[in-house]
Write a protein that holds these residues in place. Sequence first.
Motif, short mmCIF file in Angstrom:
data_model
loop_
_atom_site.label_atom_id
_atom_site.label_comp_id
_atom_site.label_asym_id
_atom_site.label_seq_id
_atom_site.Cartn_x
_atom_site.Cartn_y
_atom_site.Cartn_z
N VAL A 176 -33.52 37.16 -34.16
CA VAL A 176 -34.76 36.63 -33.56
C VAL A 176 -34.48 35.34 -32.80
O VAL A 176 -33.98 34.37 -33.37
CB VAL A 176 -35.83 36.38 -34.64
CG1 VAL A 176 -37.13 35.92 -33.99
CG2 VAL A 176 -36.07 37.64 -35.48
N GLU A 177 -34.83 35.34 -31.54
CA GLU A 177 -34.78 34.14 -30.71
C GLU A 177 -36.20 33.57 -30.65
O GLU A 177 -37.17 34.30 -30.39
CB GLU A 177 -34.29 34.48 -29.30
CG GLU A 177 -34.29 33.33 -28.35
CD GLU A 177 -33.28 32.24 -28.69
OE1 GLU A 177 -33.35 31.18 -28.05
OE2 GLU A 177 -32.43 32.42 -29.58
N LYS A 222 -38.73 30.82 -28.88
CA LYS A 222 -38.94 29.94 -27.73
C LYS A 222 -40.28 29.25 -27.91
O LYS A 222 -41.31 29.91 -28.08
CB LYS A 222 -38.93 30.74 -26.42
CG LYS A 222 -37.57 31.29 -26.06
CD LYS A 222 -36.59 30.16 -25.87
CE LYS A 222 -35.23 30.61 -25.46
NZ LYS A 222 -34.29 29.51 -25.36
N GLU A 235 -41.28 33.13 -23.70
CA GLU A 235 -40.38 34.29 -23.86
C GLU A 235 -39.63 34.64 -22.59
O GLU A 235 -38.57 35.25 -22.63
CB GLU A 235 -41.15 35.50 -24.40
CG GLU A 235 -42.17 36.09 -23.47
CD GLU A 235 -43.55 35.44 -23.53
OE1 GLU A 235 -44.45 36.01 -22.90
OE2 GLU A 235 -43.72 34.38 -24.18
N VAL A 293 -35.75 33.73 -22.07
CA VAL A 293 -34.63 34.45 -22.69
C VAL A 293 -33.97 35.25 -21.57
O VAL A 293 -34.38 36.35 -21.24
CB VAL A 293 -35.09 35.36 -23.85
CG1 VAL A 293 -33.89 36.08 -24.46
CG2 VAL A 293 -35.82 34.54 -24.91
N LYS A 311 -28.45 34.26 -22.39
CA LYS A 311 -28.90 34.08 -23.77
C LYS A 311 -28.75 35.40 -24.54
O LYS A 311 -28.30 35.43 -25.68
CB LYS A 311 -30.34 33.59 -23.80
CG LYS A 311 -30.85 33.29 -25.18
CD LYS A 311 -29.97 32.26 -25.84
CE LYS A 311 -30.72 31.45 -26.84
NZ LYS A 311 -29.79 30.57 -27.59
N MET A 312 -29.14 36.51 -23.91
CA MET A 312 -29.03 37.82 -24.55
C MET A 312 -27.58 38.15 -24.89
O MET A 312 -27.28 38.65 -25.97
CB MET A 312 -29.61 38.90 -23.64
CG MET A 312 -31.09 38.84 -23.47
SD MET A 312 -31.60 40.12 -22.30
CE MET A 312 -33.20 39.52 -21.81
N ASP A 367 -35.23 40.58 -31.27
CA ASP A 367 -36.64 40.23 -31.09
C ASP A 367 -36.79 38.83 -30.52
O ASP A 367 -35.86 38.02 -30.60
CB ASP A 367 -37.37 40.26 -32.44
CG ASP A 367 -37.21 41.56 -33.21
OD1 ASP A 367 -36.86 42.59 -32.60
OD2 ASP A 367 -37.45 41.55 -34.43
N VAL A 368 -37.97 38.55 -29.99
CA VAL A 368 -38.30 37.22 -29.50
C VAL A 368 -39.66 36.82 -30.08
O VAL A 368 -40.57 37.65 -30.16
CB VAL A 368 -38.35 37.17 -27.95
CG1 VAL A 368 -38.83 35.81 -27.46
CG2 VAL A 368 -37.00 37.50 -27.35
N SER A 391 -42.51 33.86 -29.41
CA SER A 391 -42.97 32.80 -28.51
C SER A 391 -44.03 31.98 -29.24
O SER A 391 -44.95 32.54 -29.84
CB SER A 391 -43.57 33.45 -27.27
OG SER A 391 -44.27 32.51 -26.49
N TYR A 448 -45.22 37.82 -31.03
CA TYR A 448 -44.00 38.48 -31.49
C TYR A 448 -43.68 39.64 -30.56
O TYR A 448 -44.54 40.46 -30.28
CB TYR A 448 -44.22 38.96 -32.93
CG TYR A 448 -43.07 39.74 -33.52
CD1 TYR A 448 -41.76 39.30 -33.42
CD2 TYR A 448 -43.32 40.91 -34.21
CE1 TYR A 448 -40.72 40.00 -33.99
CE2 TYR A 448 -42.29 41.62 -34.81
CZ TYR A 448 -40.99 41.16 -34.69
OH TYR A 448 -39.96 41.87 -35.26
N ALA A 489 -37.30 43.20 -28.18
CA ALA A 489 -37.59 42.61 -26.88
C ALA A 489 -36.58 42.99 -25.81
O ALA A 489 -36.89 43.02 -24.63
CB ALA A 489 -37.65 41.08 -27.00
#
Length: 126
Positions: A53-54, A56, A67, A70, A74-75, A100-101, A103, A116, A120
């Motif tokens: 999970v990133e 932001k 979001e 990303v 970054k990916m 996943d991301v 925000s 969520y 992503a």
Amino acid sequence: MKDARQDTGRRGEQQACDYLESIGHKIVARNWRASHKEVDIITVSAGKVLHIVEVKSKTEPVVAAPELSVDSKKMKNLTAAAHEYLRSAGEANLEEVFFDVVSVVFSDTEEPRVEYFPQAYIPIYA
């Protein structure tokens, strides 16, 4: 300025953890590092699904949704870090790994807005 950004990031990660736990995720790591790469949050859901999970976070006014920051670099870094995590953690009984991301947007007048984005993106391999 950097301290304010770091504080926003820490608060955003806590909001993300709270949200993910509320929907049944188990937090297994926060700010997990592999060399110069970092994963904000690693969770497990449904027992056998690993989530990289990133998070932001931004404070209003927001010009672009968090979001959207990303990017492909970054990916790619998250994919490499996930490989390292899987190698080191020995998570052999996993069924799937999702990227996943989350925000988080903070406001002076409202509760933080948490969004969520499960699955992503598809991992980018170097």
